[in-house]
Design a protein around this motif. Structure first.
Motif, mmCIF file in Angstrom:
data_model
loop_
_atom_site.group_PDB
_atom_site.id
_atom_site.type_symbol
_atom_site.label_atom_id
_atom_site.label_comp_id
_atom_site.label_asym_id
_atom_site.label_seq_id
_atom_site.Cartn_x
_atom_site.Cartn_y
_atom_site.Cartn_z
ATOM 1 N N PHE A 299 7.012 -8.404 8.047
ATOM 2 C CA PHE A 299 5.639 -8.073 7.646
ATOM 3 C C PHE A 299 5.538 -6.601 7.221
ATOM 4 C CE2 PHE A 299 1.347 -6.583 8.685
ATOM 5 C CZ PHE A 299 0.607 -7.416 7.868
ATOM 6 N N GLN A 300 6.153 -5.706 7.992
ATOM 7 C CA GLN A 300 6.124 -4.279 7.650
ATOM 8 C C GLN A 300 6.856 -4.018 6.336
ATOM 9 O OE1 GLN A 300 7.694 -2.309 11.100
ATOM 10 N NE2 GLN A 300 5.723 -2.308 12.177
ATOM 11 N N GLN A 301 7.975 -4.689 6.116
ATOM 12 C CA GLN A 301 8.713 -4.511 4.867
ATOM 13 C C GLN A 301 7.879 -5.005 3.683
ATOM 14 O OE1 GLN A 301 12.448 -6.562 4.690
ATOM 15 N NE2 GLN A 301 13.009 -5.672 2.723
ATOM 16 N N GLY A 302 7.233 -6.160 3.829
ATOM 17 C CA GLY A 302 6.367 -6.675 2.767
ATOM 18 C C GLY A 302 5.196 -5.744 2.496
ATOM 19 N N THR A 303 4.613 -5.191 3.548
ATOM 20 C CA THR A 303 3.503 -4.246 3.396
ATOM 21 C C THR A 303 3.961 -2.990 2.663
ATOM 22 O OG1 THR A 303 2.533 -5.054 5.459
ATOM 23 C CG2 THR A 303 1.739 -2.938 4.653
ATOM 24 N N LYS A 304 5.141 -2.479 3.033
ATOM 25 C CA LYS A 304 5.673 -1.286 2.361
ATOM 26 C C LYS A 304 5.923 -1.556 0.884
ATOM 27 C CE LYS A 304 7.901 0.876 6.350
ATOM 28 N NZ LYS A 304 9.179 1.206 6.990
ATOM 29 N N GLU A 305 6.472 -2.724 0.567
ATOM 30 C CA GLU A 305 6.738 -3.069 -0.832
ATOM 31 C C GLU A 305 5.430 -3.176 -1.618
ATOM 32 O OE1 GLU A 305 9.086 -6.620 -0.828
ATOM 33 O OE2 GLU A 305 10.878 -5.596 -0.086
ATOM 34 N N MET A 306 4.426 -3.803 -1.012
ATOM 35 C CA MET A 306 3.126 -3.930 -1.693
ATOM 36 C C MET A 306 2.489 -2.554 -1.895
ATOM 37 S SD MET A 306 1.545 -7.386 0.016
ATOM 38 C CE MET A 306 -0.046 -7.108 -0.661
ATOM 39 N N ASN A 307 2.564 -1.689 -0.895
ATOM 40 C CA ASN A 307 2.022 -0.333 -1.033
ATOM 41 C C ASN A 307 2.751 0.450 -2.113
ATOM 42 O OD1 ASN A 307 0.080 -0.694 0.924
ATOM 43 N ND2 ASN A 307 1.304 0.178 2.567
ATOM 44 N N ALA A 308 4.073 0.289 -2.166
ATOM 45 C CA ALA A 308 4.852 0.994 -3.192
ATOM 46 C C ALA A 308 4.472 0.492 -4.585
ATOM 47 C CB ALA A 308 6.353 0.806 -2.946
ATOM 48 N N MET A 309 4.309 -0.819 -4.724
ATOM 49 C CA MET A 309 3.916 -1.370 -6.020
ATOM 50 C C MET A 309 2.515 -0.902 -6.413
ATOM 51 S SD MET A 309 5.476 -5.246 -5.680
ATOM 52 C CE MET A 309 4.456 -5.869 -6.979
ATOM 53 N N ALA A 310 1.600 -0.876 -5.443
ATOM 54 C CA ALA A 310 0.238 -0.414 -5.729
ATOM 55 C C ALA A 310 0.245 1.062 -6.114
ATOM 56 C CB ALA A 310 -0.664 -0.642 -4.522
ATOM 57 N N GLN A 311 1.027 1.881 -5.407
ATOM 58 C CA GLN A 311 1.112 3.313 -5.711
ATOM 59 C C GLN A 311 1.717 3.527 -7.094
ATOM 60 O OE1 GLN A 311 -0.146 5.796 -3.861
ATOM 61 N NE2 GLN A 311 0.370 7.167 -5.519
ATOM 62 N N GLN A 312 2.732 2.728 -7.446
ATOM 63 C CA GLN A 312 3.353 2.839 -8.762
ATOM 64 C C GLN A 312 2.342 2.468 -9.849
ATOM 65 O OE1 GLN A 312 6.713 0.264 -9.315
ATOM 66 N NE2 GLN A 312 7.237 1.109 -11.308
ATOM 67 N N GLY A 313 1.562 1.416 -9.606
ATOM 68 C CA GLY A 313 0.527 1.028 -10.564
ATOM 69 C C GLY A 313 -0.521 2.113 -10.722
ATOM 70 N N LEU A 314 -0.924 2.730 -9.621
ATOM 71 C CA LEU A 314 -1.899 3.827 -9.686
ATOM 72 C C LEU A 314 -1.328 5.031 -10.431
ATOM 73 C CD1 LEU A 314 -3.488 3.736 -6.114
ATOM 74 C CD2 LEU A 314 -4.586 3.173 -8.280
ATOM 75 N N ASP A 315 -0.059 5.334 -10.184
ATOM 76 C CA ASP A 315 0.574 6.454 -10.883
ATOM 77 C C ASP A 315 0.640 6.200 -12.387
ATOM 78 O OD1 ASP A 315 0.909 7.781 -8.498
ATOM 79 O OD2 ASP A 315 3.024 7.230 -8.259
ATOM 80 N N GLU A 316 1.010 4.983 -12.763
ATOM 81 C CA GLU A 316 1.089 4.653 -14.191
ATOM 82 C C GLU A 316 -0.292 4.709 -14.833
ATOM 83 O OE1 GLU A 316 2.977 0.842 -14.378
ATOM 84 O OE2 GLU A 316 4.951 1.636 -13.864
ATOM 85 N N ALA A 317 -1.311 4.200 -14.138
ATOM 86 C CA ALA A 317 -2.674 4.229 -14.679
ATOM 87 C C ALA A 317 -3.165 5.665 -14.808
ATOM 88 C CB ALA A 317 -3.606 3.422 -13.776
#
Length: 152
Positions: free
Chosen positions: A42-60
């Motif tokens: 669960f923690q690994q999945g949460t970290k991956e989702m947070n990283a993807m969200a942060q990457q999307g925010l950075d690109e935007a």
């Protein structure tokens, strides 16, 4: 019969051993490793989702920054073009007015040389200097207006 008793005893002993081991296994902390694995997943999945969200925010954010810079450069180019057009128009109108006044004075001077007034040269020079002052004042007012209009 002894065989039957032996079979019953063996089956009873095997069954009781199996039941005792099953009960002991059920009461032990077997669920702890499973819970730890689930928490880690669960923690690994949460970290991956947070990283993807942060990457999307950075690109935007980067895309927005590029878009804003392009808009600012277009606005600056349009302002520069407007300032150039306005200043050229002001210069052209000042030159046209100067030529108009100059042609009026020259035509009046031509009339004076044909014979009418003795002090006409003084009148022409006074008119010319008055017109020059008027043109200079108009030019200053136009430049001041442009400066205020463009905010410089």
């Amino acid at each position: 019969m002894i065989r039957l008793k032996r079979k019953v005893m063996t089956v009873s002993l095997g069954l009781s051993t199996f039941l005792i081991m099953g009960t002991a296994y059920a009461y032990s902390d077997v669920s702890t490793p499973l819970q730890n694995w689930y928490k880690a997943s669960f923690q690994q999945g949460t970290k991956e989702m947070n990283a993807m969200a942060q990457q999307g925010l950075d690109e935007a954010s980067q895309s927005f920054s590029v878009s804003a810079n392009e808009s600012v450069s277009k606005a600056n180019a349009n302002l520069k073009k407007m300032a150039d057009d306005t200043s050229h128009h002001a210069i052209d109108s000042i030159e046209a007015a100067s030529q108009f006044y100059s042609s009026q004075i020259k035509s009046a001077a031509g009339l004076a040389k044909t014979g009418a007034a003795v002090d006409f040269d003084k009148y022409v020079s006074a008119s010319k200097s008055a017109n020059d002052r008027e043109i200079d004042q108009w030019a200053q007012d136009t430049i001041q207006g442009l400066t205020l209009k463009l905010g410089n």
